[in-house]
Design a protein around this motif. Structure first.
Motif: not given
Lengths: 281, 378
Positions: A164-191
Motif C-alpha cells: 500500500x505504501x508502494x502504491x502511493x505516488x509520493x513514496x518510493x519502495x525498493x525491496x531486495x531479498x538475499x535469496x529469491x524463491x520461485x515467482x519472485x520477480x524483484x531485486x535479489x541481493x544486499x540492501x
C-alpha cells in the motif's frame, strides 16, 4: 524526568493483549492496552521491556503508530525463551510492560528533508512508527523512500502494508531479498543495491537517512550513503545489545561510552562511528 | 549541629565508639577475620575486630597473618567490599502471582536497618560515591540503593600502611579520606586514635563518648600516618590512561593480556565499583508464583553480551578490553569520574596476577599507531 524518578523503574505495569496476529512464520505482533491507567505516549524508535509471566523480560521496539493512542503494538520474532512465550500469547492474556525507554528517530525535526529509511529484516519494525509519522505528514517532507532487505520473499515483514505504501505516488519502495524463491520477480541481493538505486535520482545533500537492521547491513549502508554524498550528521542508526534493566543500572547494553538503553537505541551515526567498525565492542 | 561537628578528638581505642553506635541503634558492620581474610560482617564489640592482623598482598597473592603487635587496623582491604551491603549480590525486585485472568505484581519493600560501615577506607568511600552516581543517573534512581545509603553511617579508618597492590594516591582517592565520612579514625604511631567528626550524625555519636579534644600535635601525627601510607605505594596509574585507551582498541597488548586472562570474573566481583547485574526469574513448582531477582553479573561472562544469534563479545580479548576500557576510560564519559579507585583488589584476587597498573603502563609506554593490526579490526 520527575515522574520516572517517582516510580520504581524495575517494576512492570500489567497490559492486556488486545489482539495478537501472525506476521511471519516466527514473527507475531501484539497490540496491548494497560490494565491500570492510561497508555504512556511514546516516540518513534523507543522500546519497551516486555515481560512474560514466569519466563522473563526482553527489550522490544514499539512498532505501532505513535499518533494512534488506542493500542501499543510490538512486533516480536521468536528467537529465545521470552520471545517464544510472547509470540505464543492469546487475545486477553496479560503481560508486563516497562517503558517506553530510549531515544527516538528525530523524524519530526527533519521536516523539509528527503527521508530515506533503510531496513534489514525485523529492523523494519522499529522504523515503522517513524514511517507512519512521515506518511501522515508527507507534505512536510520533500521525499520518502524505503529500502528494505529481507532474507527471502517469505521473510518480508508487513508485506501488505508495504504494497500500500508502494502504491502511493509520493513514496518510493525498493525491496531486495538475499535469496529469491520461485515467482519472485524483484531485486535479489544486499540492501545496498537497492540503496544505490534509490539514491540515483535524488539530491544527496537533502537526504536524512534512518537505518535499522543487522550491524553489518547498517555499516555498509552508511558507507553507500556517505559515498553518495549524504551528510554523516543526517544519518541515524538504531543499535542493539543485551539489556536487562533498560535504565542504565545493569551495564549490559554498554557500547563504549554509551548505554544503548539511555543514550540510544537511536544514535546519530557520528556518535557511534568510532566503534561500529570494531568487532566485539 | 552539635559542638563536635567538624571537630577532632582523641580516643584510646575504638571500643567506646562501637558501643556508642550500637547504643544509638546502629547495626555495626566492620572488618572481621574470616576464612583467612578480612571480611565485612556485623560486629558486636571492638573485640570482634581483627586486631593484631596484617595482610600480605601481591598479584594473585593474599595472606592474613598475625602482625606480632596489638595495632587495630594495620591490614588494608580484603576480597570483600561494601557493595556487599549497599548493592547486595542477590536482591529480590518483586514477586508475582498468577490470577484467574492474568497476574498480580507485589513490589518488594527494601528494609535496611540503620547501619554503620565501620572501618571504611578512603578508596572505599570513593567507590561508594561512584556507585551513588551509577544508581541515581539523573533519569532513573534505584530506590532500594537510595534507601540503604540514607540509612548508612560511615566510620572511616585512615590507612596507616599500604599494601604493595595499593595505588590510591595516583587515583586521588586516598590514602587520606578528606570527606565523605561521618567519623574518621587515624590509628596513631604510638597508640591511640585521632578522631575526626565529619557530620552532625557523627557528632551525635561522639557526644555519647568521653573523648578529649585533639591538639595540633595529634593532628600532625595523624597526617604523618597517612603520608607514610602514601609513601609506601609501589604502583600507580598513568595519568592520561582514559584518553590513551580510547585510541587503543586495536592495540596488540589486548591479545597479550587475553592470553593470560582466565575470564573468571574475580576482578569484577572484588571491585568495589563494578555494578553490572543480571535478572533471574525464579518460579515455584506450581508455576503460579514467580519472583524476579537482580544478581551481580560480570562483563567477563560469555552470556553477558548475548543477543539472539550469539554473544557479541565472544573472545576473552574483547571481554578484558570491555572491562578495562570501561573502568578507566568510558566511565569518565558516563559518570564524570574514573571507575577505578586504586584499591588493588583486582590485582590481588586475579588468580593469574594480572595487574591493571602494569597493563595500563604497557599502553602508556607504546601508544597505539592508527593502523595497529593486533586487535579485532573488521
Amino acid at each position: 524526568m520527575e515522574a520516572l524518578l517517582a516510580q520504581d523503574p524495575m517494576l512492570p505495569r500489567r497490559y492486556r493483549v488486545k489482539r495478537v496476529w501472525k506476521e511471519l512464520g516466527d514473527v507475531a505482533s501484539l497490540e496491548l492496552e494497560p490494565i491500570d491507567g492510561e497508555p504512556v505516549p511514546f516516540q518513534p524508535g523507543q522500546f519497551n521491556m516486555l515481560y512474560a509471566f514466569g519466563v522473563g523480560e526482553v527489550a522490544i521496539s514499539i512498532s505501532g503508530d505513535p499518533a494512534d493512542g488506542s493500542g501499543l503494538v510490538h512486533t516480536i520474532r521468536n528467537v529465545g525463551a521470552v520471545s517464544a512465550a510472547l509470540t505464543k500469547v492469546s487475545d486477553g492474556d496479560v503481560i508486563g510492560v516497562r517503558g517506553p525507554f530510549g531515544t527516538a528517530w528525530p523524524v519530526a525535526q527533519e521536516t523539509g528533508r528527503n527521508i530515506v529509511f533503510v531496513a534489514g529484516g525485523l529492523g523494519l519494525a522499529p522504523l515503522r512508527p517513524a514511517i507512519y509519522h512521515v506518511l501522515q505528514n508527507r507534505a512536510h517532507y520533500s521525499g520518502l523512500t524505503l529500502i528494505y532487505g529481507a532474507r527471502s520473499p517469505d521473510d518480508l515483514l508487513y508485506a501488505e502494508e508495504i504494497k500500500s505504501w508502494k502504491s502511493r505516488f509520493d513514496t518510493e519502495v525498493e525491496i531486495t531479498v538475499d535469496h529469491a524463491a520461485p515467482g519472485w520477480t524483484g531485486q535479489v541481493g544486499v540492501v545496498t543495491i537497492g540503496l544505490d538505486k534509490a539514491l540515483a535520482g535524488i539530491d544527496k545533500a537533502e537526504v536524512s537517512a534512518f537505518l535499522c537492521g543487522p550491524e553489518i547491513m547498517m555499516r555498509f549502508s552508511v558507507m553507500s550513503l556517505t559515498a553518495a554524498g549524504v551528510p554523516e550528521e543526517r544519518i541515524w542508526v538504531s543499535m542493539e545489545r543485551n539489556m536487562k534493566c533498560a535504565v542504565g543500572f545493569c551495564g549490559h547494553c554498554q557500547f563504549g561510552p554509551d548505554f544503548i538503553c539511555r543514550d540510544g537505541p537511536v544514535f546519530r551515526h557520528d556518535q557511534v562511528s568510532r566503534l561500529i567498525s570494531k568487532k566485539e565492542v | 549541629m552539635t559542638a563536635r561537628t567538624g571537630g577532632s578528638f582523641i580516643l584510646d581505642d575504638p571500643a567506646p565508639l562501637v558501643d556508642a553506635l550500637r547504643a544509638d541503634g546502629w547495626r555495626v558492620i566492620g572488618p572481621r577475620e574470616g576464612d583467612g581474610a578480612i571480611v565485612y560482617d556485623e560486629i558486636e564489640t571492638a573485640a570482634d575486630l581483627p586486631r593484631g592482623f596484617v595482610d600480605e598482598q601481591d598479584g594473585g597473592h593474599y595472606r592474613l597473618r598475625e602482625s606480632g603487635n596489638d595495632r587495630w587496623f594495620d591490614y588494608v582491604v580484603g576480597p570483600q567490599n561494601w557493595k556487599k551491603w549497599l548493592f547486595p549480590a542477590r536482591q529480590k525486585l518483586w514477586s508475582a502471582t498468577r490470577t484467574a485472568d492474568g497476574f498480580d505484581i507485589d513490589p518488594e519493600k527494601v528494609e535496611f536497618p540503620k547501619t554503620a560501615l565501620f572501618g571504611t577506607r578512603a578508596c572505599e568511600i570513593a567507590a561508594i560515591e561512584i556507585q551513588d552516581r551509577v544508581f541515581d543517573n539523573g533519569d532513573f534512581a534505584d530506590a532500594g540503593y537510595r534507601h540503604r545509603r540514607e540509612n548508612t553511617l560511615i566510620v572511616a579508618v585512615q590507612c596507616a600502611r599500604s599494601a604493595p597492590t595499593c595505588f590510591c594516591s595516583s587515583m586521588n582517592t586516598g590514602p587520606r579520606a578528606e570527606a565523605g565520612f561521618d567519623i574518621a579514625l587515624t590509628e596513631l604511631e604510638d597508640g591511640g586514635f585521632f578522631v575526626e567528626c565529619g557530620s552532625d550524625r557523627g557528632a551525635e555519636i561522639l557526644d555519647r563518648i568521653d573523648a578529649t579534644a585533639a591538639d595540633a600535635a595529634a593532628e600532625e601525627a595523624a597526617q604523618a600516618v597517612t603520608e607514610q601510607a602514601a609513601q609506601m605505594q609501589m604502583r600507580s596509574m598513568p595519568e592520561n590512561i582514559a584518553g590513551l585507551l580510547k585510541d587503543s582498541l586495536d592495540h596488540p597488548r589486548w591479545a597479550e593480556v587475553a592470553d593470560r586472562c582466565l575470564s573468571c570474573a574475580n576482578c569484577t566481583l572484588a571491585c568495589p565499583t563494578c555494578f553490572c547485574s543480571d535478572v533471574e526469574d525464579v518460579n515455584d513448582l506450581s508455576g503460579d508464583h514467580t519472583e524476579r531477582w537482580r544478581v551481580w553479573d560480570s562483563c567477563f561472562s560469555l552470556d553477558f553480551s548475548y543477543i539472539h544469534g550469539g554473544a557479541v563479545r565472544r573472545s576473552t580479548l574483547s571481554r578484558y578490553r570491555q572491562w578495562m576500557t570501561h573502568k578507566l576510560s568510558s566511565w569518565h564519559d558516563q559518570f564524570d569520574t574514573s571507575g577505578c579507585v586504586g584499591c588493588g583488589r583486582c590485582i590481588t584476587w586475579c588468580p593469574v596476577g594480572i595487574d591493571i597498573t602494569e597493563e595500563a603502563a604497557a599502553f602508556a609506554a607504546e601508544p597505539a599507531e592508527p593502523a595497529d593490526a593486533g586487535g579485532l579490526e573488521t
